[in-house]
Design a protein around this motif. Sequence first.
Motif, PDB file in Angstrom:
ATOM      1  N   GLU A 135      -1.466  -9.328 -17.935  1.00 41.40           N
ATOM      2  CA  GLU A 135      -0.869  -9.394 -18.130  1.00 41.40           C
ATOM      3  C   GLU A 135       0.136  -7.746 -17.269  1.00 41.40           C
ATOM      4  O   GLU A 135       0.320  -6.992 -18.581  1.00 41.40           O
ATOM      5  N   GLY A 136       1.536  -8.061 -16.983  1.00 43.56           N
ATOM      6  CA  GLY A 136       2.210  -6.875 -16.691  1.00 43.56           C
ATOM      7  C   GLY A 136       1.294  -5.260 -15.885  1.00 43.56           C
ATOM      8  O   GLY A 136       1.958  -3.982 -15.079  1.00 43.56           O
ATOM      9  N   TYR A 137       0.123  -5.938 -14.855  1.00 46.75           N
ATOM     10  CA  TYR A 137      -0.923  -4.993 -14.525  1.00 46.75           C
ATOM     11  C   TYR A 137      -0.975  -5.491 -13.660  1.00 46.75           C
ATOM     12  O   TYR A 137      -0.451  -6.921 -12.785  1.00 46.75           O
ATOM     13  N   GLU A 138      -1.767  -4.942 -12.129  1.00 49.12           N
ATOM     14  CA  GLU A 138      -1.544  -5.436 -10.545  1.00 49.12           C
ATOM     15  C   GLU A 138      -3.024  -4.671 -10.342  1.00 49.12           C
ATOM     16  O   GLU A 138      -3.692  -3.094 -10.488  1.00 49.12           O
ATOM     17  N   ILE A 139      -3.924  -4.992  -9.421  1.00 49.22           N
ATOM     18  CA  ILE A 139      -4.916  -4.516  -8.297  1.00 49.22           C
ATOM     19  C   ILE A 139      -4.484  -3.261  -8.325  1.00 49.22           C
ATOM     20  O   ILE A 139      -3.530  -3.236  -6.834  1.00 49.22           O
ATOM     21  N   GLU A 140      -4.824  -2.253  -7.823  1.00 49.34           N
ATOM     22  CA  GLU A 140      -4.611  -0.824  -6.604  1.00 49.34           C
ATOM     23  C   GLU A 140      -5.208  -0.229  -5.963  1.00 49.34           C
ATOM     24  O   GLU A 140      -4.825  -0.203  -4.871  1.00 49.34           O
ATOM     25  N   LYS A 141      -7.202  -0.740  -6.257  1.00 49.81           N
ATOM     26  CA  LYS A 141      -7.194  -0.738  -5.102  1.00 49.81           C
ATOM     27  C   LYS A 141      -8.768  -1.443  -5.015  1.00 49.81           C
ATOM     28  O   LYS A 141      -8.955  -1.261  -6.777  1.00 49.81           O
ATOM     29  N   VAL A 142      -9.773  -1.333  -4.868  1.00 53.73           N
ATOM     30  CA  VAL A 142     -11.103  -1.898  -4.937  1.00 53.73           C
ATOM     31  C   VAL A 142     -12.290  -0.934  -3.849  1.00 53.73           C
ATOM     32  O   VAL A 142     -11.790  -0.630  -2.680  1.00 53.73           O
ATOM     33  N   LEU A 143     -13.518  -0.128  -4.758  1.00 54.29           N
ATOM     34  CA  LEU A 143     -14.024  -0.715  -3.577  1.00 54.29           C
ATOM     35  C   LEU A 143     -15.837  -0.490  -4.141  1.00 54.29           C
ATOM     36  O   LEU A 143     -15.982  -0.825  -4.620  1.00 54.29           O
ATOM     37  N   TYR A 196      -9.379  -0.966  -9.877  1.00 54.26           N
ATOM     38  CA  TYR A 196      -8.921   0.048 -10.312  1.00 54.26           C
ATOM     39  C   TYR A 196      -7.838  -0.654 -10.691  1.00 54.26           C
ATOM     40  O   TYR A 196      -6.724  -1.204  -9.470  1.00 54.26           O
ATOM     41  N   TYR A 197      -6.915  -0.569 -11.791  1.00 54.78           N
ATOM     42  CA  TYR A 197      -5.284  -1.515 -11.821  1.00 54.78           C
ATOM     43  C   TYR A 197      -4.350  -0.211 -12.386  1.00 54.78           C
ATOM     44  O   TYR A 197      -4.270   0.522 -12.572  1.00 54.78           O
TER      45      TYR A 197
END
Length: 72
Positions: A15-23, A66-67
């Motif tokens: 909660e309060g986080y989101e996905i920044e990037k996926v490798l 990465y979140y």
Amino acid sequence: MIVPSDLKILLSPDEGYEIEKVLVDNKAIDLKELVYDKNNPNAASEDGVAIYTFKNVNSDHTINVYYKVKNN
């Protein structure tokens, strides 16, 4: 003989986080490739669980997620 099959990976930020990037295999993927399931019981945020699917898996792969803190 091993028959390749698909493998779904669930990505669920707290909660309060989101996905920044996926490798995937050290290459960034377009986040539009992710499918979101808001009804998944593993969902830790209101966005639900993001799902990445490896198609016809017949070799080793890596996935790094990465979140970041969600901007409200």
